[in-house]
Design a protein around this motif. Sequence first.
Motif, PDB file in Angstrom:
ATOM      1  N   LEU A   1     -73.112 -27.987  -8.860  1.00 22.91           N
ATOM      2  CA  LEU A   1     -72.250 -26.841  -8.551  1.00 22.91           C
ATOM      3  C   LEU A   1     -73.079 -25.609  -8.183  1.00 22.91           C
ATOM      4  CD1 LEU A   1     -69.527 -27.358 -11.289  1.00 22.91           C
ATOM      5  CD2 LEU A   1     -69.213 -27.517  -8.815  1.00 22.91           C
ATOM      6  N   GLN A   2     -74.195 -25.427  -8.886  1.00 22.98           N
ATOM      7  CA  GLN A   2     -75.066 -24.285  -8.561  1.00 22.98           C
ATOM      8  C   GLN A   2     -75.634 -24.428  -7.151  1.00 22.98           C
ATOM      9  OE1 GLN A   2     -75.664 -21.380  -9.849  1.00 22.98           O
ATOM     10  NE2 GLN A   2     -74.182 -21.836 -11.463  1.00 22.98           N
ATOM     11  N   ALA A   3     -75.999 -25.660  -6.800  1.00 18.80           N
ATOM     12  CA  ALA A   3     -76.568 -25.889  -5.455  1.00 18.80           C
ATOM     13  C   ALA A   3     -75.514 -25.613  -4.398  1.00 18.80           C
ATOM     14  CB  ALA A   3     -77.081 -27.331  -5.343  1.00 18.80           C
ATOM     15  N   ILE A   4     -74.255 -25.946  -4.734  1.00 21.66           N
ATOM     16  CA  ILE A   4     -73.180 -25.677  -3.759  1.00 21.66           C
ATOM     17  C   ILE A   4     -72.986 -24.175  -3.622  1.00 21.66           C
ATOM     18  CG2 ILE A   4     -70.706 -25.945  -3.293  1.00 21.66           C
ATOM     19  CD1 ILE A   4     -70.835 -28.683  -4.692  1.00 21.66           C
ATOM     20  N   LYS A   5     -73.039 -23.513  -4.766  1.00 18.81           N
ATOM     21  CA  LYS A   5     -72.850 -22.050  -4.711  1.00 18.81           C
ATOM     22  C   LYS A   5     -73.947 -21.387  -3.877  1.00 18.81           C
ATOM     23  CE  LYS A   5     -70.222 -21.489  -8.926  1.00 18.81           C
ATOM     24  NZ  LYS A   5     -70.353 -21.461 -10.395  1.00 18.81           N
TER      25      LYS A   5
ATOM     26  N   GLU B   1     -58.404 -19.712   2.844  1.00 19.46           N
ATOM     27  CA  GLU B   1     -59.027 -18.981   3.950  1.00 19.46           C
ATOM     28  C   GLU B   1     -59.221 -19.868   5.184  1.00 19.46           C
ATOM     29  OE1 GLU B   1     -62.690 -17.121   2.769  1.00 19.46           O
ATOM     30  OE2 GLU B   1     -61.790 -16.272   0.951  1.00 19.46           O
ATOM     31  N   ASN B   2     -58.651 -21.075   5.096  1.00 18.93           N
ATOM     32  CA  ASN B   2     -58.710 -22.001   6.233  1.00 18.93           C
ATOM     33  C   ASN B   2     -60.122 -22.479   6.518  1.00 18.93           C
ATOM     34  OD1 ASN B   2     -56.882 -23.324   7.700  1.00 18.93           O
ATOM     35  ND2 ASN B   2     -56.468 -21.693   9.172  1.00 18.93           N
ATOM     36  N   ARG B   3     -60.931 -22.577   5.473  1.00 20.15           N
ATOM     37  CA  ARG B   3     -62.317 -22.999   5.661  1.00 20.15           C
ATOM     38  C   ARG B   3     -62.506 -24.509   5.525  1.00 20.15           C
ATOM     39  NH1 ARG B   3     -62.764 -19.108   8.317  1.00 20.15           N
ATOM     40  NH2 ARG B   3     -62.936 -17.044   7.389  1.00 20.15           N
ATOM     41  N   LEU B   4     -61.419 -25.231   5.236  1.00 18.31           N
ATOM     42  CA  LEU B   4     -61.566 -26.674   5.003  1.00 18.31           C
ATOM     43  C   LEU B   4     -61.037 -27.449   6.216  1.00 18.31           C
ATOM     44  CD1 LEU B   4     -62.384 -28.921   3.048  1.00 18.31           C
ATOM     45  CD2 LEU B   4     -60.036 -28.918   2.175  1.00 18.31           C
ATOM     46  N   SER B   5     -61.860 -28.341   6.705  1.00 19.14           N
ATOM     47  CA  SER B   5     -61.433 -29.176   7.841  1.00 19.14           C
ATOM     48  C   SER B   5     -60.588 -30.341   7.323  1.00 19.14           C
ATOM     49  CB  SER B   5     -62.654 -29.698   8.587  1.00 19.14           C
ATOM     50  OG  SER B   5     -63.469 -30.442   7.701  1.00 19.14           O
ATOM     51  N   ASP B   6     -59.899 -31.023   8.248  1.00 19.93           N
ATOM     52  CA  ASP B   6     -59.032 -32.134   7.851  1.00 19.93           C
ATOM     53  C   ASP B   6     -59.812 -33.316   7.291  1.00 19.93           C
ATOM     54  OD1 ASP B   6     -56.837 -30.746   8.559  1.00 19.93           O
ATOM     55  OD2 ASP B   6     -56.623 -31.649  10.545  1.00 19.93           O
ATOM     56  N   HIS B   7     -61.019 -33.495   7.770  1.00 20.42           N
ATOM     57  CA  HIS B   7     -61.824 -34.644   7.336  1.00 20.42           C
ATOM     58  C   HIS B   7     -63.186 -34.141   6.870  1.00 20.42           C
ATOM     59  CE1 HIS B   7     -58.953 -37.614   8.818  1.00 20.42           C
ATOM     60  NE2 HIS B   7     -58.740 -36.775   9.812  1.00 20.42           N
ATOM     61  N   PRO B   8     -63.224 -33.596   5.640  1.00 19.69           N
ATOM     62  CA  PRO B   8     -64.472 -32.976   5.187  1.00 19.69           C
ATOM     63  C   PRO B   8     -65.618 -33.964   5.014  1.00 19.69           C
ATOM     64  CG  PRO B   8     -62.876 -33.112   3.397  1.00 19.69           C
ATOM     65  CD  PRO B   8     -62.156 -33.508   4.635  1.00 19.69           C
TER      66      PRO B   8
ATOM     67  N   LYS C   1     -69.247 -20.761   3.833  1.00 20.34           N
ATOM     68  CA  LYS C   1     -67.970 -21.051   3.176  1.00 20.34           C
ATOM     69  C   LYS C   1     -67.391 -22.378   3.656  1.00 20.34           C
ATOM     70  CE  LYS C   1     -66.304 -16.468   1.893  1.00 20.34           C
ATOM     71  NZ  LYS C   1     -65.293 -15.436   2.146  1.00 20.34           N
ATOM     72  N   ALA C   2     -67.513 -22.626   4.942  1.00 18.87           N
ATOM     73  CA  ALA C   2     -67.002 -23.904   5.466  1.00 18.87           C
ATOM     74  C   ALA C   2     -67.768 -25.069   4.849  1.00 18.87           C
ATOM     75  CB  ALA C   2     -67.123 -23.931   6.987  1.00 18.87           C
TER      76      ALA C   2
ATOM     77  N   ARG D   1     -66.200 -27.868   2.353  1.00 17.94           N
ATOM     78  CA  ARG D   1     -66.348 -29.281   2.699  1.00 17.94           C
ATOM     79  C   ARG D   1     -66.986 -30.057   1.542  1.00 17.94           C
ATOM     80  NH1 ARG D   1     -68.676 -28.585   7.872  1.00 17.94           N
ATOM     81  NH2 ARG D   1     -70.742 -28.660   6.938  1.00 17.94           N
ATOM     82  N   THR D   2     -68.000 -29.477   0.942  1.00 16.07           N
ATOM     83  CA  THR D   2     -68.712 -30.180  -0.134  1.00 16.07           C
ATOM     84  C   THR D   2     -67.867 -30.221  -1.409  1.00 16.07           C
ATOM     85  OG1 THR D   2     -70.732 -29.296   0.841  1.00 16.07           O
ATOM     86  CG2 THR D   2     -70.939 -30.338  -1.306  1.00 16.07           C
ATOM     87  N   LEU D   3     -67.215 -29.095  -1.711  1.00 15.64           N
ATOM     88  CA  LEU D   3     -66.357 -29.070  -2.911  1.00 15.64           C
ATOM     89  C   LEU D   3     -65.186 -30.044  -2.793  1.00 15.64           C
ATOM     90  CD1 LEU D   3     -66.200 -25.226  -3.651  1.00 15.64           C
ATOM     91  CD2 LEU D   3     -67.244 -26.986  -5.126  1.00 15.64           C
ATOM     92  N   ALA D   4     -64.742 -30.279  -1.553  1.00 14.62           N
ATOM     93  CA  ALA D   4     -63.618 -31.207  -1.366  1.00 14.62           C
ATOM     94  C   ALA D   4     -63.945 -32.584  -1.922  1.00 14.62           C
ATOM     95  CB  ALA D   4     -63.263 -31.302   0.119  1.00 14.62           C
ATOM     96  N   ALA D   5     -65.239 -32.933  -1.920  1.00 12.61           N
ATOM     97  CA  ALA D   5     -65.638 -34.249  -2.423  1.00 12.61           C
ATOM     98  C   ALA D   5     -65.369 -34.371  -3.921  1.00 12.61           C
ATOM     99  CB  ALA D   5     -67.117 -34.500  -2.128  1.00 12.61           C
TER     100      ALA D   5
END
Lengths: 219, 967
Positions: free
Chosen positions: B350-354, B404-411, B376-377, B381-385
């Motif tokens: 989580l820290q690496a993602i942040k 904020e619409n930062r997530l794509s349909d297929h992360p 943010k995108a 994408r990574t948090l979606a996993a």
Amino acid sequence: MSTAPDPSSQPEAPDPLTALTARQRELVGILADKDEGLGQMLVGAIMARAATNNPDHLGQASHSLRELIEKLPPHFDAVLLPTDTQTNKVATLAVHWSRERRVKNKSDEALSTKFVQELHAFFQWRDDNLLTRRDAARRAISKFDPSGRSLPTPIEELHAQEWMKIRDFFVGSAHHHACTTAEFDTWYNAFENFMLNRLRPRTFENADKLDALIQEGES
Amino acid sequence: MAKPDRGLVKRVVATFVNAEDVDYFFDNLTSPDWIEPLADENLFAAPPPPVQVDGGFQLPSWSAMRYLARMAAEDPKAVRKVLWVMPETDNTRVRYDYLDALLSMPPGMAAEFVPRLVGWLQGPFRILLPKRMAQLVGRLALAGFADQAIALATALFDVQVGAPDQTTTDEGETIDWPVEVHSLIDEYQYEQLLMEALPNFLDGTGLRGFGVLTDLLARAMTLEARNPPDDRCDYSFIWRPAIEPHSQNSIPSTRNAIVTAVRSAALQLVRADQVNLAAVVAKLEGYSWAVLRRIALDLIRVSAPNRSALATERLTAPDYMYDSDLHHEYWLLLHERFSSLTPEQQEIVLQAIKTGPPVYDDQDEPYQGDADIGRKAWQARTLAAISDHLPPSERAWYDQLVAENRLSDHPEFLSYMEGVFVGPTSPLNADQLAALSHEQLLEFLQNWDPEGGWNAPSAEGLGRMLESAVKADPERYAEIAPTLAQASPIYISSALQGFRNAAAEGRVFAWEPVIRLVRLTLNRSTTTGPISVETESDAHWSWARSAAAHLLDVGFNNGPAEIPFTFRDAAWSILRPLTDDADPTPESEVRFGGNNMDPSSLAINTVRGQAISSVVKYAVWVHRHLEVLGATPEAAGVDRMPEVRDVLDQHLDLRRDPSYAVHSLYGKWFPWLGLVDEPWAAQNVPNIFLPDEAHFLYWEAAWEAYISFSRPYDSTLQLLKDEYHRAIDRLAAQSPERQHPMLSWQNLASHLMVFYLRGRLTLDDELVQSFFQTGPANLRAVAVRILGRSFYTIKDREALPLDPPPAEESVDRAVVLWESRVAAAIAGEEAATYAPELVEFGWWFPSPAFNPEWALIEITKVLRLVHSVDAGHLVSHRLAALVSAYPQQTLEVLDLMMKGPNDDWLLLGEEDVSKILAAALSLPGEVREKALQITHGLGARGYRQFRSLLEVTSPNITPESNDSAGA
């Protein structure tokens, strides 16, 4: 001597075709299908052979057969004549050779790729066009095969030898090397068999013979 | 037991006459004992080479090698000895059987030949070999001959690249396109053979064999790399979006096949416990190419046990997390294994993602300025996993990123290809549309606003649905047709198209409101022009006008849905304005015509063109009804319909309408114009078929349309005889490539032959003479074929008589023409120039309309002249029916056909040939002898199946004497 036949008498001269044996007729028919002249040459040879009152009848018959053998290949799509003369080809090569840098500079420079390709083409032409007698015979008789396929080389070689022997006999006899009637007939029969075996093959009879030989080897 | 020896082989060799004898012998041997004496007589010493033929090579089969392949299991030593000294050949058919022999031998013996096989693969002739070689790879590996298996596999599956394609920019700079590896063997076979060979190959070679595959993939990447060795990016995330099987991996290629093979191999080794997972991963990660490291991550995800250090170490390592090349496989691993990490390990993740990848902090990178959005995108994408396992605070952070619409349909993918576009979609399905009341429908059409976006419901989609609904229930929609005029033009054109389709199928509806809809539409449509006009709205109005013209065209047809004649004035009032439409403009003709569309095809795709077509239909409609009414007005022809005459005259004037497309319609509908008003048509022939060279393109437009679309009407022939002459003259002047493929020229031949059969033209007529004297051979052949094919129909290869039978005079005429062509061929200097015509007699011969004796004589002539006929299978079928009545002639024809240049027709004609020969063999004398000759001749060509026919005896031959009958 009368100047015209007596209408009351029967014609005496035999019709050439009815005087032939069945196998001779068959071969004449096959050759005439290819070209009328070929059939006529064979008929001429047979009629000459039959004219025993002519002292040179065997020589003349041989001459006809030699001519026939020489003229057969093109009628079976076998190309034996060269497309050019070797002298012409070598002359062209010589001109191009003189333009090579190693010749002009009298050096050891490598030959140009173009000239090497030209040399390769020359030798290929030579192989294709300047045929040995044996190659010419092989090329000719391979065209007699109804399947359009060639025999294995060793067997084709044997057949070519047989063909050349037949041809050589008639060439020699046509040049007045004496031969007996029996010798002529033997070689004529060899020629007739050689041709009919290939042009009117009895394939399944041969298959019967081969079956018997296989049986002999495997029983 | 007797064994064959050289003496016996010499007798065998003396029996060989033709190639078929040799094949028969070798194909019937069952004992390996022949091998040695046959080898001693050099019968394995000369494999047949490839034979050069026009455009390629023939690869003769070699029965001697087939025999060796059959014997290899029984006496491998003897076969090995022969193969070892056999001369090399480029004939891959022989090599194919050679490989069969090796596959039948003990692997140890076959292994000795591997260097030779590798040499074959390096040469140019490889066709037929790969499948057998792949089998041998597996066989050698399983038997413990790993070195040889690896050597063969390496050669077999090797890859190469060609020179890059280049593009020169406007500035003159030359750019190389990326190269892609391809296999030495057939690309389509490559993956299949790799996967087939793999299981046995790995069973036998283990990690060494796996190394062959990974080296192969690394070699492929090196060959493809644009700046090796510094640039180690393989772009595999583009050409291989997912290492695992996935619909995104849609492009088959050699490199994709290798990736699939490496993945399968890795899984096989690990699942069979042949090699431990860590060793396989280490092998894969030993390469720097991303694709191999992605395979390692995928393998860990699929195979590593829970809480495996292999997974944990990689999930917590930022190098893996931040490497975009590894994104897909890392994302899946994180998705599946995050929950099994310890809390501490999860916190590291989580820290690496942040923190995010350093690329977003790099001022030189392309994200400069948008770094925050990019980061943010990436984070979304990574948090979606792991979104299902996030602690509350991180979950809120994730939800905010999504908001904020930062997530794509297929992360799980960096980029995702959507499915194939299937066409506009409608906001309402058919049932929903049908359920709407009239008012609701109108309101929906006027107020529904497409949202836009990829594959979202659109006006086009709704229009298509409306078109279907109108077609299905035209009566209902006709009631409200005028109100539809208030809708967008796109829906108007859809509705009109629906009415047109309904009328074409004979569905009855009220025309009055539909005509009103058209009138209102024309009133609303203030501008006219081609469909390709600039604005979308203009284009839609153009579609609506075009649909109106098409609707009227169908409405004038005789049938249940025909426009009532009482609407003559109303119909004309809406048709007339359409004939003035600007479409086609000269510019649009240049753009869409020329090589794209011929003028008459272009015409029906334009408003004015379709309208002029409809004017002709209108004229015929009026003519028909006036005839029915029996009116005897003072005027005749177009004088009875001056409105038509004015429009036709106007658009025939090139100064007023220079369109080739519109002009072509006068040719297309010429017979109908003649029907309506023959004097007008006759008078206007020079205006329609403009004879001078300056107007050649107008002549061509009209003539092509006429000859392509019109049947040969006798009345038209009288009016257009000069044009037929002109066409033949111009045909002779055409270049050969323009002469043949054009349907119009074939139709010219067809017209002439139909007129000839009807007696409207004679053999002496200048048209016929000119066609056969100057027409190209292939068109003359078409004419001859058409003539022959006019006298029967074919069902199950049977030529059936016509019902009613053709008139005797036409049969006689056909015979006369045919005999004239044969006479011309015989008199001509080169029979070959007549060959295309003469071979067409094969299409005549099957017809029962012709006297069989005559047909037999003629086909014999043809075969003697040109040695073949078309439709040989139909000919043989007819011969089988004639053999009992005409045995000698039938056999003569069959014999000549057999001597022809090809025997393809025997594929279909075999049964008929059997019937012919069986019938003839049962007859005595010369007939039987001829049949024997043909049967043996077939045998010499390899048709052994006819051998059993020789058992047929004639009444005069006893079975005992049968064998010697032909000797």
